[in-house]
Design a protein around this motif. Structure first.
Motif, PDB file in Angstrom:
ATOM      1  N   PHE A 215     -16.215  22.287 -81.026  1.00 29.92           N
ATOM      2  CA  PHE A 215     -15.374  21.128 -81.300  1.00 29.92           C
ATOM      3  C   PHE A 215     -15.838  20.446 -82.587  1.00 29.92           C
ATOM      4  O   PHE A 215     -17.039  20.326 -82.830  1.00 29.92           O
ATOM      5  CB  PHE A 215     -15.426  20.132 -80.142  1.00 29.92           C
TER       6      PHE A 215
ATOM      7  N   PRO B 245     -14.604  17.090 -85.509  1.00 28.62           N
ATOM      8  CA  PRO B 245     -13.657  16.012 -85.821  1.00 28.62           C
ATOM      9  C   PRO B 245     -12.760  16.330 -87.008  1.00 28.62           C
ATOM     10  O   PRO B 245     -11.756  15.653 -87.224  1.00 28.62           O
ATOM     11  CB  PRO B 245     -14.567  14.818 -86.119  1.00 28.62           C
TER      12      PRO B 245
ATOM     13  N   VAL C  61      -8.545  16.299 -87.078  1.00 26.97           N
ATOM     14  CA  VAL C  61      -7.911  15.503 -86.021  1.00 26.97           C
ATOM     15  C   VAL C  61      -6.861  14.584 -86.639  1.00 26.97           C
ATOM     16  O   VAL C  61      -7.085  13.958 -87.665  1.00 26.97           O
ATOM     17  CB  VAL C  61      -8.967  14.677 -85.258  1.00 26.97           C
TER      18      VAL C  61
ATOM     19  N   ALA D  50      -4.642  20.174 -86.386  1.00 27.27           N
ATOM     20  CA  ALA D  50      -4.907  20.021 -84.955  1.00 27.27           C
ATOM     21  C   ALA D  50      -3.628  19.956 -84.140  1.00 27.27           C
ATOM     22  O   ALA D  50      -3.529  20.546 -83.057  1.00 27.27           O
ATOM     23  CB  ALA D  50      -5.741  18.775 -84.702  1.00 27.27           C
ATOM     24  N   ASP D  51      -2.628  19.245 -84.650  1.00 24.39           N
ATOM     25  CA  ASP D  51      -1.402  19.014 -83.885  1.00 24.39           C
ATOM     26  C   ASP D  51      -0.444  20.195 -83.918  1.00 24.39           C
ATOM     27  O   ASP D  51       0.477  20.276 -83.104  1.00 24.39           O
ATOM     28  CB  ASP D  51      -0.671  17.776 -84.424  1.00 24.39           C
TER      29      ASP D  51
ATOM     30  N   LYS E 190      -3.789  22.565 -81.029  1.00 22.78           N
ATOM     31  CA  LYS E 190      -5.115  22.928 -80.543  1.00 22.78           C
ATOM     32  C   LYS E 190      -5.603  21.899 -79.528  1.00 22.78           C
ATOM     33  O   LYS E 190      -5.204  20.733 -79.557  1.00 22.78           O
ATOM     34  CB  LYS E 190      -6.092  23.022 -81.717  1.00 22.78           C
ATOM     35  N   GLU E 191      -6.482  22.352 -78.674  1.00 22.65           N
ATOM     36  CA  GLU E 191      -7.062  21.460 -77.674  1.00 22.65           C
ATOM     37  C   GLU E 191      -7.914  20.392 -78.353  1.00 22.65           C
ATOM     38  O   GLU E 191      -8.661  20.683 -79.295  1.00 22.65           O
ATOM     39  CB  GLU E 191      -7.922  22.260 -76.698  1.00 22.65           C
ATOM     40  N   THR E 192      -7.817  19.170 -77.882  1.00 24.74           N
ATOM     41  CA  THR E 192      -8.667  18.090 -78.384  1.00 24.74           C
ATOM     42  C   THR E 192      -9.384  17.416 -77.221  1.00 24.74           C
ATOM     43  O   THR E 192      -8.860  17.341 -76.110  1.00 24.74           O
ATOM     44  CB  THR E 192      -7.855  17.040 -79.162  1.00 24.74           C
ATOM     45  N   ARG E 193     -10.590  16.942 -77.494  1.00 22.28           N
ATOM     46  CA  ARG E 193     -11.373  16.194 -76.506  1.00 22.28           C
ATOM     47  C   ARG E 193     -12.073  15.042 -77.216  1.00 22.28           C
ATOM     48  O   ARG E 193     -12.273  15.084 -78.439  1.00 22.28           O
ATOM     49  CB  ARG E 193     -12.418  17.083 -75.821  1.00 22.28           C
TER      50      ARG E 193
ATOM     51  N   PRO F 186     -12.275  11.569 -81.196  1.00 21.71           N
ATOM     52  CA  PRO F 186     -11.575  12.816 -80.870  1.00 21.71           C
ATOM     53  C   PRO F 186     -12.078  13.988 -81.705  1.00 21.71           C
ATOM     54  O   PRO F 186     -12.421  13.833 -82.877  1.00 21.71           O
ATOM     55  CB  PRO F 186     -10.112  12.495 -81.182  1.00 21.71           C
ATOM     56  N   HIS F 187     -12.127  15.147 -81.063  1.00 25.13           N
ATOM     57  CA  HIS F 187     -12.542  16.392 -81.710  1.00 25.13           C
ATOM     58  C   HIS F 187     -11.522  17.482 -81.374  1.00 25.13           C
ATOM     59  O   HIS F 187     -10.903  17.453 -80.311  1.00 25.13           O
ATOM     60  CB  HIS F 187     -13.928  16.836 -81.230  1.00 25.13           C
ATOM     61  N   VAL F 188     -11.391  18.439 -82.275  1.00 24.88           N
ATOM     62  CA  VAL F 188     -10.456  19.539 -82.075  1.00 24.88           C
ATOM     63  C   VAL F 188     -11.227  20.843 -81.861  1.00 24.88           C
ATOM     64  O   VAL F 188     -12.289  21.056 -82.452  1.00 24.88           O
ATOM     65  CB  VAL F 188      -9.489  19.665 -83.277  1.00 24.88           C
TER      66      VAL F 188
END
Length: 252
Positions: free
Chosen positions: A118, A120, A123, A128-129, A149-152, A158-160
């Protein structure tokens, strides 16, 4: 342990159609031109290339690009190459555009056996989107777009999710190398070369100066030989043949 090959043609002889390649270099610095030209002469097509940039018109990876051998590129910079732009916008080439630092870490992660990480970087953008044009249709519409992509969130930020990269082969250029494949890179040529070398399952290094095992100070080795399978010693003329991307014609 002697990984030296007799010729560039021998070094790339088993690279076939559809192979994936990680290629070192930044602009025209540290580009494995001798191996690229040998690959062009060898003739494989439908290549997928991972490199910071795809060379320039008539130089570096631009030689393979102009011949229509490359079908997909993962990179971070596509400027200064009109042929690249023409093929990409015309639908003949697929491009996965990646932030430069992310590309470097994806190569390093792949070489270290790390499947994903992951970051940043990217983002809040299309990186990312999703929605970046990977491939255009001939009519100029987007045929393939990048997926989201998944982000957390970590520590409130937020991180991708990005995936590590491995390739069938890697082509790199080093200033010095020994028969065991230990490599030393000079100045700006120590750019994506060590990272690309780590990502390749079979890594081929062209070296400007070949030395015997033991001649390199272990503390000065930038890439250990465990990552390198073939070493191609260059002739003095090949070693001295280095392009200049932008000539300075006045005092700055």
């Amino acid at each position: 342990m002697d990984k030296v090959v007799a010729s560039a043609a021998e070094a790339v002889a088993d690279i076939e159609d559809g192979a994936s390649l990680a290629v070192g270099g930044f602009g025209l610095s540290g580009v494995p031109d001798v191996l690229i030209r040998a690959l062009h002469a060898h003739g494989p097509g439908d290549l997928s290339v991972v490199s910071n940039n795809c060379g320039v018109d008539g130089g570096g990876l631009g030689v393979l690009l102009a011949a229509g051998r490359i079908v997909r590129v993962t990179g971070s910079y596509i400027g200064d190459n009109k042929e690249f732009a023409r093929r990409y916008l015309g639908g003949a080439l697929e491009l996965e555009l990646t932030p430069q630092g992310t590309l470097a870490e994806r190569l390093r992660a792949g070489g270290c056996g790390i499947p994903a990480f992951f970051t940043p970087a990217g983002v809040g953008t299309q990186a990312a989107d999703g929605g970046l044009p990977w491939r255009y249709a001939e009519d100029g519409t987007v045929a393939v777009a990048s997926p989201p992509k998944e982000t957390r969130v970590y520590d409130g930020r937020p991180h991708v999710l990005e995936h590590g990269i491995t390739t069938d082969f890697a082509l790199v250029r080093a200033a010095r190398g020994d028969r065991h494949g230990n490599l030393v890179f000079a100045r700006a040529a120590r750019n994506f070369n060590p990272l690309a070398a780590m990502a390749g399952r079979i890594t081929i290094a062209e070296v400007e100066e070949l030395v015997e095992p033991g001649a390199l100070d272990p503390d000065q080795v930038h890439l250990p030989g465990v990552f390198v399978q073939r070493v191609l010693p260059l002739t003095p003329a090949q070693a001295a043949d280095k392009g200049i991307e932008r000539r300075t014609v006045r005092i700055r």
